[in-house]
Design an enzyme around this catalytic site. Sequence first.
Site, mmCIF file in Angstrom:
data_model
loop_
_atom_site.group_PDB
_atom_site.id
_atom_site.type_symbol
_atom_site.label_atom_id
_atom_site.label_comp_id
_atom_site.label_asym_id
_atom_site.label_seq_id
_atom_site.Cartn_x
_atom_site.Cartn_y
_atom_site.Cartn_z
ATOM 1 N N GLU A 227 4.833 -2.696 -6.473
ATOM 2 C CA GLU A 227 5.704 -3.303 -5.459
ATOM 3 C C GLU A 227 6.603 -4.377 -6.059
ATOM 4 O O GLU A 227 7.760 -4.516 -5.663
ATOM 5 C CB GLU A 227 4.871 -3.880 -4.309
ATOM 6 C CG GLU A 227 4.321 -2.841 -3.338
ATOM 7 C CD GLU A 227 3.135 -2.052 -3.889
ATOM 8 O OE1 GLU A 227 2.612 -2.420 -4.959
ATOM 9 O OE2 GLU A 227 2.735 -1.061 -3.246
ATOM 10 N N PHE B 124 1.268 -4.135 1.823
ATOM 11 C CA PHE B 124 1.406 -4.090 0.364
ATOM 12 C C PHE B 124 2.616 -4.857 -0.137
ATOM 13 O O PHE B 124 2.769 -5.062 -1.337
ATOM 14 C CB PHE B 124 1.421 -2.639 -0.124
ATOM 15 C CG PHE B 124 0.165 -1.909 0.281
ATOM 16 C CD1 PHE B 124 -1.079 -2.422 -0.040
ATOM 17 C CD2 PHE B 124 0.228 -0.742 1.036
ATOM 18 C CE1 PHE B 124 -2.238 -1.775 0.364
ATOM 19 C CE2 PHE B 124 -0.932 -0.098 1.437
ATOM 20 C CZ PHE B 124 -2.166 -0.614 1.103
ATOM 21 N N HIS C 73 -4.025 -2.399 6.586
ATOM 22 C CA HIS C 73 -2.990 -1.438 6.970
ATOM 23 C C HIS C 73 -2.473 -1.762 8.372
ATOM 24 O O HIS C 73 -2.101 -0.868 9.118
ATOM 25 C CB HIS C 73 -3.535 -0.007 6.940
ATOM 26 C CG HIS C 73 -3.896 0.473 5.570
ATOM 27 N ND1 HIS C 73 -5.041 0.075 4.902
ATOM 28 C CD2 HIS C 73 -3.252 1.311 4.722
ATOM 29 C CE1 HIS C 73 -5.084 0.661 3.721
ATOM 30 N NE2 HIS C 73 -4.011 1.416 3.577
#
Lengths: 322, 354
Positions: A59, A85, A126
């Site tokens: 990332e 993320f 998530h």
Amino acid sequence: MSNITYLEAIRLAQQRVLHEDPRVFIYGQDIGVFGGAFKATKNLAKEFPGRVLDAPISEDAMVGLAIGAAVEGMRPIIEMQFADFSTCGFNQIVNQAATLHYRTGTSCPLVIRLPSGGTPGGGPFHSQSMEAIYAHYPGLIVMTPATVEDAYTMLLEAVAIDDPVIFCEHKFLYYHLKADRLPETVLPFGKARIARQGRDVTVVAYSAMVHEALAAAEELTHDGYDIEVVDLRTVRPIDTDTILASVARTGRLLVVGEAWPWGGVAAEVISRVATEGFGLLDAPPQRLNAKETPVPYHPALWGTHRPTASSVANSLRQLLEL
Amino acid sequence: MTLGKASVSGSKRVGKPSQGVTRENARRAYRLMLEARVLEEKLAVLYRSGKIVGGVFLGRGQEALSVSLGVHLRKGDIYAPLIRDQAGRMAFGDTILDTLRTYLGSSLGSMRGRDGNIHRGRPAEGYHAMISHLGAMVSTVCGGLMAKRMRGETGAVGATCIGEGGTSTGSFHEGMNLAGVEKLPIVVVVANNQFSYSTPNERQFACADLLSRAEGYGVMGRRAVGNDLIDCLGVIGEAVSSARSGEGPQLVVADLLRLVGHGEHDDASYIPEFLKMSPLGEDCLDLARTKMLEIGWLSDDEVTDWQKIIEKEVEENASKVLREPAPDPSEEDWNAFSSLDPQQKQHLQTGGRQ
Ligand SMILES: Cc1ncc(C[n+]2csc(CCOP(=O)(O)OP(=O)(O)O)c2C)c(N)n1
Ligand SMILES: [Mg+2]
């Protein structure tokens, strides 16, 4: 076209910018032939060879690459697989993308798409809502579309803007929302929308919480109340004018956010109304946010962790009694 | 050490000048090293006399390595220098004037007092303005190269430098891996000066040789003698031309010592005497001069002349910049957002109020 989902609107917006603007490319994990974890780039790699590229699980480097490309005149879109993320790319976002224009006078036009917010079973890693974190940093525009129409037009706008844009698209809305057609004209970003008119309380919400607020408002009609719902659309810039105008009509304010309360968007809205519109208030302004734990996995826990139509309705009833 | 697919070429080409080492190149490089040295000495004086706020980070002892990358780059390339790269920066077109302006916070400098010291550049011209966070510039340079590739532009390279300490960051690793995956024309020069601030290499990494990382990233690795200008010019010259001709990323590792503290606030007392007395501790400027005098690429008179000219230029620029206006807070727009109309800018900053 009919039955266009929020997710499809995002895909169509990307297809359109790829088609219309040769500077656009999309970069993210599994977004090429596979079409992305949520299929937001389905078929785009085939239609636009070399412009929809799989990234390694990096990332930091994904955002760094976007910055370097933006400086060279491109308009990159980064897809984070999940908003959560983006913390691994945080440094590049807040320290390089957000500071570049201020420091050097060179603009940094890029879009980072964050599949955000909770879904049943998502769990702590998530499900996060990161808008307040990014909105904290001067130099970043933070969008939180709540409707299919906004998901489409605001993404088009995000690509056109010369600043880095954090585009918080809500995963819970991906398949739940549908529209018959996509609009050509819209409110400019930075303008909030009155999602429902009312006179008794102003509910300020954004993203998925707009729909919980609307459902709560509907419920309160049975009690004889008329609730106004303001959809912020972008949390930075934040449309204080529209919020204050609404509070001037209703005298009462409830802010609903799916994120945690501490230092969040709801806190910011209340702070602005308290400092700039204190005299407009007939009761202390209230906020309703997620509970202050990580986002739990089990649907029974998750459903209580985040604000829902019924908890919004409860907060409204309490506020109306103050 | 045996390395597989990613080959590693050694140096030891002293006396066997290769491509990239020409009389002209070496003379230009030497002069730029001298400029960097004289300018940095002035910066140290300005710091000690309290004229510079914030830190001063010098590249003394690392000029040969730094300049060798700079002189092999050209217009259209992308360059992201780091803290010890005054010499490379000058080679890429940075000036004595803008360096002084940035250090002294002049409103006329490229950073307008909004950022300072080594955090300067002109990104629109391919000269990136580093952020402090080490490792971040590797992927940034990759992004510029990806843009060029997508537009079908060929022939440009990207380059960045980093200390051995910075190679421990996740950001560096991600950037190198990405460069390898995309086979980008990037040259990454690692200046292994044995210390990261005060931290010695034993506390920084456990691999025997940083060069062995090239194999892990699937990129070409090369070693240069960090304080030997002729060697650096040769090795980096080859790295740059390999990258330019499509052979993919190049990692150059060079051992040396910094001959100053981490910053001017630091006396570097943690660097042991024996290292300073070792070949690593030899001053690259002295070495280059001796070698170039030997092969007749330079004369003593020239060096004396250059020194005088540079000193004069540095002094003149410094006194000019010291008289320049500081940024005026009341004239700042206090706006971190780009290219929107002023009304919209106001809106972005204030949320429509004020
Ligand atoms: C990510 C990050 N952590 C910490 C620092 C603070 N810092 C600045 S320079 C430095 C030492 C760097 O050492 P090295 O990379 O070997 O370069 P050198 O100073 O030796 O040239 C540190 C720790 C930083 N700039 N970035
Ligand atoms: Mg070091």
